[in-house]
Design an enzyme around this catalytic site. Structure first.
Site, PDB file in Angstrom:
ATOM      1  N   CYS A 123       3.978  -3.159 -13.191  1.00 29.12           N
ATOM      2  CA  CYS A 123       2.685  -3.217 -12.483  1.00 29.12           C
ATOM      3  C   CYS A 123       1.644  -2.257 -13.069  1.00 29.12           C
ATOM      4  O   CYS A 123       0.459  -2.360 -12.757  1.00 29.12           O
ATOM      5  CB  CYS A 123       2.875  -2.933 -11.002  1.00 29.12           C
TER       6      CYS A 123
ATOM      7  N   HIS B 277      -3.857  -1.277  -8.154  1.00 25.77           N
ATOM      8  CA  HIS B 277      -2.833  -2.334  -8.128  1.00 25.77           C
ATOM      9  C   HIS B 277      -2.638  -2.825  -6.691  1.00 25.77           C
ATOM     10  O   HIS B 277      -2.490  -2.027  -5.762  1.00 25.77           O
ATOM     11  CB  HIS B 277      -1.535  -1.775  -8.706  1.00 25.77           C
TER      12      HIS B 277
ATOM     13  N   ASN C 176       1.124  -9.688  -4.656  1.00 24.50           N
ATOM     14  CA  ASN C 176       1.283  -8.691  -5.715  1.00 24.50           C
ATOM     15  C   ASN C 176       1.568  -9.430  -7.020  1.00 24.50           C
ATOM     16  O   ASN C 176       2.637 -10.008  -7.181  1.00 24.50           O
ATOM     17  CB  ASN C 176       2.442  -7.760  -5.321  1.00 24.50           C
TER      18      ASN C 176
HETATM   19  O1  UT7 Z   1       4.226  -3.697  -7.388  1.00 20.57           O
HETATM   20  C1  UT7 Z   1       5.220  -2.755  -7.586  1.00 20.57           C
HETATM   21  C2  UT7 Z   1       5.147  -1.739  -6.598  1.00 20.57           C
HETATM   22  N1  UT7 Z   1       5.690  -2.231  -5.332  1.00 20.57           N
HETATM   23  C3  UT7 Z   1       5.243  -1.684  -4.230  1.00 20.57           C
HETATM   24  O2  UT7 Z   1       4.381  -0.850  -4.260  1.00 20.57           O
HETATM   25  C4  UT7 Z   1       5.908  -2.063  -2.925  1.00 20.57           C
HETATM   26  C5  UT7 Z   1       6.058  -0.833  -2.067  1.00 20.57           C
HETATM   27  N2  UT7 Z   1       6.725  -1.079  -0.797  1.00 20.57           N
HETATM   28  C6  UT7 Z   1       6.166  -1.812   0.188  1.00 20.57           C
HETATM   29  O3  UT7 Z   1       5.088  -2.335   0.043  1.00 20.57           O
HETATM   30  C7  UT7 Z   1       6.881  -1.858   1.510  1.00 20.57           C
HETATM   31  O4  UT7 Z   1       7.959  -0.955   1.505  1.00 20.57           O
HETATM   32  C8  UT7 Z   1       7.423  -3.279   1.875  1.00 20.57           C
HETATM   33  C9  UT7 Z   1       6.249  -4.189   2.196  1.00 20.57           C
HETATM   34  C10 UT7 Z   1       8.223  -3.840   0.731  1.00 20.57           C
HETATM   35  C11 UT7 Z   1       8.303  -3.207   3.120  1.00 20.57           C
HETATM   36  O5  UT7 Z   1       7.580  -2.622   4.195  1.00 20.57           O
HETATM   37  P1  UT7 Z   1       8.252  -1.454   5.059  1.00 20.57           P
HETATM   38  O6  UT7 Z   1       7.310  -1.113   6.121  1.00 20.57           O
HETATM   39  O7  UT7 Z   1       8.653  -0.368   4.098  1.00 20.57           O
HETATM   40  O8  UT7 Z   1       9.485  -2.180   5.683  1.00 20.57           O
HETATM   41  P2  UT7 Z   1      11.033  -1.785   5.562  1.00 20.57           P
HETATM   42  O9  UT7 Z   1      11.557  -2.098   4.228  1.00 20.57           O
HETATM   43  O10 UT7 Z   1      11.230  -0.403   6.114  1.00 20.57           O
HETATM   44  O11 UT7 Z   1      11.664  -2.795   6.605  1.00 20.57           O
HETATM   45  C12 UT7 Z   1      11.395  -2.695   8.014  1.00 20.57           C
HETATM   46  C13 UT7 Z   1      12.125  -3.831   8.703  1.00 20.57           C
HETATM   47  C14 UT7 Z   1      13.578  -3.944   8.292  1.00 20.57           C
HETATM   48  O12 UT7 Z   1      14.314  -4.332   9.431  1.00 20.57           O
HETATM   49  P3  UT7 Z   1      15.169  -3.254  10.283  1.00 20.57           P
HETATM   50  O13 UT7 Z   1      16.132  -2.681   9.299  1.00 20.57           O
HETATM   51  O14 UT7 Z   1      14.156  -2.268  10.763  1.00 20.57           O
HETATM   52  O15 UT7 Z   1      15.796  -4.082  11.351  1.00 20.57           O
HETATM   53  C15 UT7 Z   1      13.587  -5.066   7.307  1.00 20.57           C
HETATM   54  O16 UT7 Z   1      14.819  -5.738   7.251  1.00 20.57           O
HETATM   55  O17 UT7 Z   1      11.526  -5.067   8.355  1.00 20.57           O
HETATM   56  C16 UT7 Z   1      12.517  -5.966   7.870  1.00 20.57           C
HETATM   57  N3  UT7 Z   1      11.918  -6.852   6.891  1.00 20.57           N
HETATM   58  C17 UT7 Z   1      11.284  -7.984   7.223  1.00 20.57           C
HETATM   59  N4  UT7 Z   1      11.052  -8.563   8.405  1.00 20.57           N
HETATM   60  C18 UT7 Z   1      10.369  -9.707   8.414  1.00 20.57           C
HETATM   61  C19 UT7 Z   1      11.859  -6.700   5.545  1.00 20.57           C
HETATM   62  N5  UT7 Z   1      11.186  -7.734   5.002  1.00 20.57           N
HETATM   63  C20 UT7 Z   1      10.827  -8.535   6.009  1.00 20.57           C
HETATM   64  C21 UT7 Z   1      10.128  -9.736   6.093  1.00 20.57           C
HETATM   65  N6  UT7 Z   1       9.905 -10.287   7.298  1.00 20.57           N
HETATM   66  N7  UT7 Z   1       9.652 -10.350   5.004  1.00 20.57           N
END
Ligand code: UT7
Length: 322
Positions: free
Chosen positions: A112, A249, A279
């Site tokens: 990225c 980005h 993204n």
């Molecule tokens: O381009 C390269 C660089 N990449 C980035 O910069 C990405 C950086 N990271 C992010 O943008 C975020 O971490 C994400 C968008 C990927 C995830 O958001 P988050 O607020 O960090 O969520 P999380 O991973 O802590 O997940 C929270 C909950 C989890 O459930 P539990 O364990 O709390 O029950 C996940 O399983 O959300 C769940 N979850 C989803 N739920 C519905 C994860 N993905 C999804 C989904 N739909 N698509």
């Protein structure tokens, strides 16, 4: 001092748009979750377009705006982490597609951050007189690297390409910072083909998909982006107030909001398009740049900061006058 000036931009997106609602049919997710956690509403997904066809379309548009022919281009750099072919590289295929017969062409893979790494490389070539101009492209077809059954990643990414024509300019400022931390590579990875030959005993199974520790990358981004931007501002002897636009980005709206707070600039200076594109990795910044340019958000003489971050881990920032 001789540096670079962007004289034309272009972008290309696949025609197929996939909405969050459609993804609800594929994995356990919701439009609400995706919008709230990421800011993404839809993304473009290739259904025939390739990294090279998208890059070539974006390149044509950028050349047209710059008033340059393909034959006049000295250097083509394509930033991509999702090429269809190992060989030849995307940049050589773009060279052939657009007829840039006089160019030196090679790829850059810094995920990225790729467009920034490529732009900064172009700056070095132009600054040292190795080239008079360059076509710098970010192009991705991430849809083929995503596991469409993994909700942690499949809701995030999109396909597309953005391009910029840059030309040597004796009067412009251009400052950059970039870096890599390979020790944290596991946070965002995607395997290539495993070893396979008569000399390898067993066939090694592999999952050819993107894996991301989202929280780890999120923490990295909100810390690193303000740091690298501050460093570039310091090099330029400027403050955040002097910057007219920050084009970052487009990974996640919350990352950009947190970065804006830490940088000390209003979110209104951070245009976003992840709502419509998701993204697109190395393509996100040049697509956003082209949008901003064509919407008239960029005025000659304005100070612009571009900053990318991602797998590697890598980061790259540039500050220049539009
Ligand atoms: O381009 C390269 C660089 N990449 C980035 O910069 C990405 C950086 N990271 C992010 O943008 C975020 O971490 C994400 C968008 C990927 C995830 O958001 P988050 O607020 O960090 O969520 P999380 O991973 O802590 O997940 C929270 C909950 C989890 O459930 P539990 O364990 O709390 O029950 C996940 O399983 O959300 C769940 N979850 C989803 N739920 C519905 C994860 N993905 C999804 C989904 N739909 N698509």
């Amino acid at each position: 001092m001789r540096t670079i000036r962007i004289t034309g931009t272009g972008s290309a997106l696949p025609g197929r748009i996939v909405t969050n609602k459609e993804l609800e049919q594929l994995v356990e997710t919701s439009d609400e979750w995706i919008r709230e956690r990421t800011g993404i509403a839809e993304r473009h997904v290739s259904v025939g377009e390739t990294v090279v066809t998208l890059a070539s379309e974006a390149a044509h548009k950028a050349l047209e705006q710059a008033g340059k022919t393909a034959e006049e281009i000295d250097l083509i750099l394509v930033a991509s982490c999702s090429p269809e072919q190992y060989l030849p590289c995307c940049a050589c295929q773009v060279q052939a597609a657009i007829g840039a017969v006089n160019a030196l062409a090679f790829d850059v893979n810094a995920a990225c951050s790729g467009f920034l790494f490529a732009l900064n490389t172009a700056d070095v070539y132009l600054r040292t007189g190795l080239a008079e101009n360059a076509l710098v492209i970010g192009s991705e077809g991430l849809s083929k690297l995503v596991d469409w059954q993994d909700r942690n990643t499949c809701v995030l990414f999109g396909d597309g390409a953005g391009a910029a024509v840059v030309e040597a300019d004796p009067a412009r400022m251009y400052y950059f910072d970039q870096g890599s931390d390979g020790s944290r590579g596991e946070a965002l990875s995607c395997p290539g083909r495993p070893l396979r030959s008569p000399f390898v005993a067993t066939d090694q199974g592999f999952a050819p998909y993107i894996f991301m520790d989202g929280q780890e990358v999120f923490r990295f981004a909100v810390k690193k982006v303000p740091e690298t931007v501050a460093l570039v501002l310091q090099k330029a002897g400027l403050t955040a107030e002097d910057v007219d636009l920050f084009l970052l980005h487009q990974a996640n709206e919350r990352i950009l909001q947190a970065a804006a707070r830490r940088i000390g600039a209003p979110v209104s200076k951070f245009p976003m398009n992840m709502q419509a594109c998701g993204n697109t990795s190395a393509a996100s910044i040049p697509i956003l740049l082209d949008e901003a340019n064509r919407k008239g958000l960029l005025k000659r003489g304005q100070t612009v900061v571009l900053s990318g971050f991602g797998a590697g881990l890598t980061w790259g920032t540039a500050l220049f006058q539009w």
